[in-house]
Design an enzyme around this catalytic site. Structure first.
Site, mmCIF file in Angstrom:
data_model
loop_
_atom_site.group_PDB
_atom_site.id
_atom_site.type_symbol
_atom_site.label_atom_id
_atom_site.label_comp_id
_atom_site.label_asym_id
_atom_site.label_seq_id
_atom_site.Cartn_x
_atom_site.Cartn_y
_atom_site.Cartn_z
ATOM 1 N N GLU A 185 30.635 -5.135 26.665
ATOM 2 C CA GLU A 185 31.170 -5.649 25.453
ATOM 3 C C GLU A 185 32.711 -6.357 26.040
ATOM 4 O O GLU A 185 33.584 -5.924 25.466
ATOM 5 C CB GLU A 185 31.488 -4.839 24.549
ATOM 6 C CG GLU A 185 30.129 -4.331 23.952
ATOM 7 C CD GLU A 185 30.079 -3.405 22.601
ATOM 8 O OE1 GLU A 185 31.411 -3.322 22.242
ATOM 9 O OE2 GLU A 185 29.324 -3.180 21.957
ATOM 10 N N GLU A 189 22.442 -1.329 22.995
ATOM 11 C CA GLU A 189 23.016 -0.437 21.919
ATOM 12 C C GLU A 189 22.751 -0.793 20.594
ATOM 13 O O GLU A 189 22.753 -1.957 20.237
ATOM 14 C CB GLU A 189 24.555 -0.440 21.946
ATOM 15 C CG GLU A 189 25.040 0.300 23.320
ATOM 16 C CD GLU A 189 26.811 0.156 22.987
ATOM 17 O OE1 GLU A 189 27.227 0.227 22.036
ATOM 18 O OE2 GLU A 189 27.233 0.208 24.265
HETATM 19 C C1 FCB Z 1 30.236 -0.305 20.733
HETATM 20 C C2 FCB Z 1 30.771 0.312 22.019
HETATM 21 C C3 FCB Z 1 30.391 1.864 22.145
HETATM 22 C C4 FCB Z 1 30.325 2.672 20.696
HETATM 23 C C5 FCB Z 1 29.645 1.941 19.587
HETATM 24 C C6 FCB Z 1 29.672 2.491 18.156
HETATM 25 O O1 FCB Z 1 31.056 -1.469 20.462
HETATM 26 O O2 FCB Z 1 30.136 -0.377 23.186
HETATM 27 O O3 FCB Z 1 30.995 2.388 22.964
HETATM 28 O O4 FCB Z 1 31.681 2.849 20.560
HETATM 29 O O5 FCB Z 1 30.264 0.676 19.713
#
Ligand code: FCB
Length: 455
Positions: free
Chosen positions: A177, A363
């Site tokens: 990110e 994620e």
């Molecule tokens: C993302 C992050 C991760 C976690 C999630 C909830 O932005 O990459 O580390 O904090 O959110």
């Protein structure tokens, strides 16, 4: 299995997906490891940031977190018991180079070597992220990501890590990110290092993207059959109204949130509309940088959490946009809109416009206020429902012919959620931070039953 609150959803089975589909959980070093002073680890920007009162909502830090540094065998056992076949984790740069560069710390490398062996012994394919936000503080003292020298330091760090672990790790994610690194860390100042400058944030974006591009050939040189990509946080966007002003605002917001990363990574350079808007805030770009940034990758990692609704907001920041809260939508405890449909829209758009060879959902997850019952159960119905609905969306995406090849749930464990401290729990496993006891939540039990083919 208790089907309360998911029995209205369509049936879903692991066998609906390809047999080589990657199923995993995602974690990151600072959020779970703890052990910040052990075996020669240096200070990270998150250690420093957490030490300032007011930065973290509950005044906590990742000093102990899930104590994964000591409890990792148990945590990998847990990941295996779920039936996952892959595991995403990150390396803490300050464990490898206490001061960012120089002589590598053998004990730090040995820790990750043991961890990776532990994954392989349990049939978990390691997916590593080189940078999930814990920059060595020494590098920050020299300007951090705003200083071009940090790009060279990242390439050196990549070289050392790939030479030590590349015989066993084939999947490499350079950055997690970059938007968050740049904007949370350097514009909003809500993440380490807590800087508030739009211009700095854009330079950080650029340097991070260049470091991604320069790391790729190093990874390929040191790792036979390497598969490389970056993990971006991307958002589907909708205008707050049909007015021309809101529609144009949405295009601008998209320009910085999504296209500012997707375009240069795919060889199109920075989006011209946004470049014109940012004016003097534009980053310094060296000859050849855009070519470096667009170095071909093997996959795109997408971290998907929520869509955003955008309104025109004259005078608000450089972009004159505002993210507004729409009424009557379902939200997690964080306030993030729950929208599996948004994931379909987003990935369709990414596939159509950028045609990555492979996409991995690196994620996806949710936070709710979990309650532990008297007999020790965590019946997190909402999180389970969120998970099932997003996997149904993933199946729909695959059926559309979009090359999604894996799903990593965020997260295996409740952990240190950055500026929110331990207030926000995202785990499929509950962690009692006083005792370090792990207990699988209903959502984790469902994921396990699904992956083991029991449903
Ligand atoms: C993302 C992050 C991760 C976690 C999630 C909830 O932005 O990459 O580390 O904090 O959110």
């Amino acid at each position: 299995m208790d089907n309360t609150r998911i029995d209205d959803l369509p049936a879903l089975k692991r066998s609906d997906f390809a047999s080589d589909f990657r199923w995993g959980c995602s974690t990151s070093s600072y959020q779970i490891e703890g052990g910040i002073n052990e075996d020669g680890r240096g200070e990270s920007i998150w250690d420093r940031f957490c030490a300032t009162p007011g930065h973290i909502r509950d005044g906590s830090s990742g000093a102990v977190a899930c104590d994964h540094y000591h409890r990792w065998p148990q945590d990998l056992d847990l990941a295996r018991s779920l039936g996952t076949n892959a595991y995403r984790f990150s390396i803490a740069w300050p464990r490898v180079f206490a001061e960012g560069r120089g002589t590598p710390n053998q004990k730090g490398l040995d820790f990750y070597s043991r961890l990776v062996d532990g994954m392989l012994e349990r049939g978990l394919e390691p997916w590593v992220t080189l940078y999930h936000w814990d920059l060595p503080q020494t590098l920050q003292d020299q300007g951090g990501w705003a200083n071009r020298d940090t790009v060279d330091a990242f390439v050196e760090y990549t070289d050392v890590v790939t030479r030590h672990l590349g015989d066993r790790i084939k999947h490499w994610i350079t950055h997690n990110e970059p938007w968050c690194t740049a904007f949370h860390g350097h514009h909003e100042g809500v993440h380490a290092p807590g800087i508030k400058s739009f211009k700095t944030a854009l330079q950080v974006c650029h340097n991070v993207l260049v470091s991604h591009g320069l790391a790729i050939p190093v990874i390929r040189r040191n790792v036979a059959n390497a598969r490389v990509g970056a993990a971006l946080s991307l958002h589907p966007l909708k205008p707050a109204s049909e007015s021309l002003a809101d529609v144009a605002a949405t295009t601008r917001h998209d320009g910085l949130r999504n296209r500012w990363f997707l375009d240069p990574l795919h060889g199109r350079g920075y989006p011209a509309d946004i470049w014109a808007l940012v004016g003097d805030n534009a980053p310094v770009v060296h000859d050849g940088d855009l070519k470096v940034i667009s170095t071909p990758t093997d996959f795109l990692g997408v971290n998907y959490y929520f869509p955003e609704i955008v309104a025109d907001a004259p005078g608000v920041g450089v972009m004159s946009t505002r993210v507004v809260e729409s009424e009557n939508v379902e939200r997690t405890a964080f306030g993030w809109e729950v929208s599996p449909e948004g994931m379909v829209t987003l990935l369709s758009r990414v596939a159509t416009n950028y045609q990555p060879a492979e996409i991995y959902l690196t994620e996806n997850g949710s936070t709710y206020d979990d309650v532990v019952t008297a007999d020790g159960r965590i019946d997190d119905f909402e999180r389970r429902r969120y998970l099932v609905r997003h996997l149904l969306a993933a199946r729909e995406i695959v059926r559309k012919g979009i090359p999604v090849k894996g799903y990593f749930a965020w997260s295996l464990l409740d952990n240190f959620e950055w500026a929110e401290g331990y207030i926000r729990r995202f785990g499929l496993t509950h962690v009692d931070f006083a005792t370090q006891q792990r207990r699988l939540k209903l959502s984790g039990k469902w994921y396990g039953a699904f992956l083991r083919g029991e449903i």
